[in-house]
Design an enzyme around this catalytic site. Structure first.
Site, PDB file in Angstrom:
ATOM      1  N   LYS A 172     -11.347  -7.931  -2.716  1.00  0.00           N
ATOM      2  CA  LYS A 172     -11.947  -7.055  -1.703  1.00  0.00           C
ATOM      3  C   LYS A 172     -12.833  -6.038  -2.403  1.00  0.00           C
ATOM      4  CE  LYS A 172     -10.272  -3.550   1.541  1.00  0.00           C
ATOM      5  NZ  LYS A 172      -9.226  -3.266   2.505  1.00  0.00           N
TER       6      LYS A 172
HETATM    7  C1  5RP Z   1      -6.914   1.178   0.814  1.00  0.00           C
HETATM    8  C2  5RP Z   1      -7.367  -0.113   1.302  1.00  0.00           C
HETATM    9  C3  5RP Z   1      -7.651  -0.156   2.692  1.00  0.00           C
HETATM   10  O1  5RP Z   1      -6.938  -1.170   3.316  1.00  0.00           O
HETATM   11  C4  5RP Z   1      -9.077  -0.404   2.947  1.00  0.00           C
HETATM   12  O2  5RP Z   1      -9.934   0.326   2.176  1.00  0.00           O
HETATM   13  C5  5RP Z   1      -9.264  -0.265   4.399  1.00  0.00           C
HETATM   14  O3  5RP Z   1     -10.401  -0.563   4.862  1.00  0.00           O
HETATM   15  P1  5RP Z   1     -11.476   0.472   5.371  1.00  0.00           P
HETATM   16  O4  5RP Z   1     -12.190   0.951   4.161  1.00  0.00           O
HETATM   17  O5  5RP Z   1     -12.297  -0.436   6.221  1.00  0.00           O
HETATM   18  O6  5RP Z   1     -10.825   1.582   6.158  1.00  0.00           O
HETATM   19  O7  5RP Z   1      -7.467  -1.083   0.628  1.00  0.00           O
HETATM   20  O8  5RP Z   1      -7.247   1.369  -0.455  1.00  0.00           O
END
Ligand code: 5RP
Length: 290
Positions: free
Chosen positions: A202
């Site tokens: 991610k």
């Molecule tokens: C926390 C994470 C979160 O799940 C992620 O960043 C969430 O997504 P968004 O940025 O869309 O709120 O990994 O570190």
């Protein structure tokens, strides 16, 4: 005793073999059956894409805006997601086991927003992940951060445990506040994560050169939504990311902090799975909001 009358020998052995078929996810064809089956609960086998709903923020932020009441804000959205990214606490307390979604279980934690965030440890045992029927395990990696080596060790330990149990690992590239978020950085962080065994990674979308990140990473990439922006802009980013090689989105705040979270999630699905342009998706969002 089983009925042994009329036992027939098979005779229909002809014809060429049905195509074995490639696996629908980049770089994962050689994985064990169970690991691929779990990945297929996160990424839709029909198109190899995913809409993950991320609501694990409480593990370091507490009850942030939109997540004060998971039962009210998140439960109604569950049917629209392909997969849910959450902590085991949220899962056990709030998500019914019959939800039918791939669970991407937050497996690292430790420091709160009051401390140095990169100082994480692994926070879930592999036994508990199996008990929770996790489809994947998520761990933060802080490439270039204060605790880089420690977080990479968390990743590789989790990959070793996950491979043993057939559970894929999602590496979440976390960027320190004072670090540059550009394609060069994300190429480095995503590639390190994949080389060290993450089954998917991610990261954030960047305007300049995102396609070099997806092409240099040998496993699928999903994007985080990041901080809340206007819906039109969040849909544009999701659309661009998919066009430039992302295999999906793992969106949190831009869904649950929207005034119309269900409409937003439907619009995101339109972009990821139905080939909507960002402007068609925004039209859908507006229609569903009213
Ligand atoms: C926390 C994470 C979160 O799940 C992620 O960043 C969430 O997504 P968004 O940025 O869309 O709120 O990994 O570190």
């Amino acid at each position: 005793m089983a009925d042994l009358d009329d036992l027939r020998d098979g005779t229909d052995f002809g014809g060429s073999a049905a195509p074995a078929g490639g696996f629908h996810l980049k770089g994962q064809a050689g994985q064990d059956w169970g690991l691929r089956a779990r990945l297929s609960r996160v990424f839709d086998p029909a198109d190899g894409k995913t809409v993950m709903l991320a609501f694990d923020h409480g593990y370091f932020q507490g009850p942030t805006s939109g997540l004060e009441r998971l039962d009210r804000s998140i439960l109604p959205l569950v049917p629209q997601a392909d997969a849910l990214m959450c902590t085991r606490g949220a899962l056990r307390t709030t998500i019914p086991p019959e939800n039918g979604k791939g669970i991407v279980l937050r497996a690292s934690g430790g420091p709160s927003i009051l401390k140095e965030l990169s100082d994480e440890e692994l926070a879930v045992s592999i036994d508990d992940a199996v008990r929770l029927d996790a489809a994947a395990l998520a761990v933060q990696v802080f490439v270039g951060g204060e605790n880089e080596t420690k977080s990479i060790k968390n990743l590789t330990t989790l990959v070793d445990q996950g491979q043993g149990a057939g559970i894929p690992v999602l590496a979440v590239t976390a960027v320190g506040r004072d670090m540059v978020r550009d394609a060069r950085y994300f190429r480095l962080a995503t590639r390190i994560s994949a080389e060290l065994g993450a089954a998917f990674v991610k990261t954030y979308y960047v305007e300049d050169g995102f396609e070099t990140i997806t092409s240099a990473c040998p496993v699928p990439i999903v994007i985080a939504g990041g901080k809340k922006v206007e819906e039109r802009e969040a849909l544009r980013v999701a659309y661009q990311a998919i066009q430039e090689g992302a295999a999906g989105v793992d969106m949190g705040r831009n869904v649950f902090q929207s005034e119309h979270p269900a409409a937003m999630l439907a619009a995101v699905r339109g972009v990821v799975h139905d080939g909507l342009t960002s402007s068609d998706a925004f039209d859908l969002f507006q229609t569903l909001s009213h």
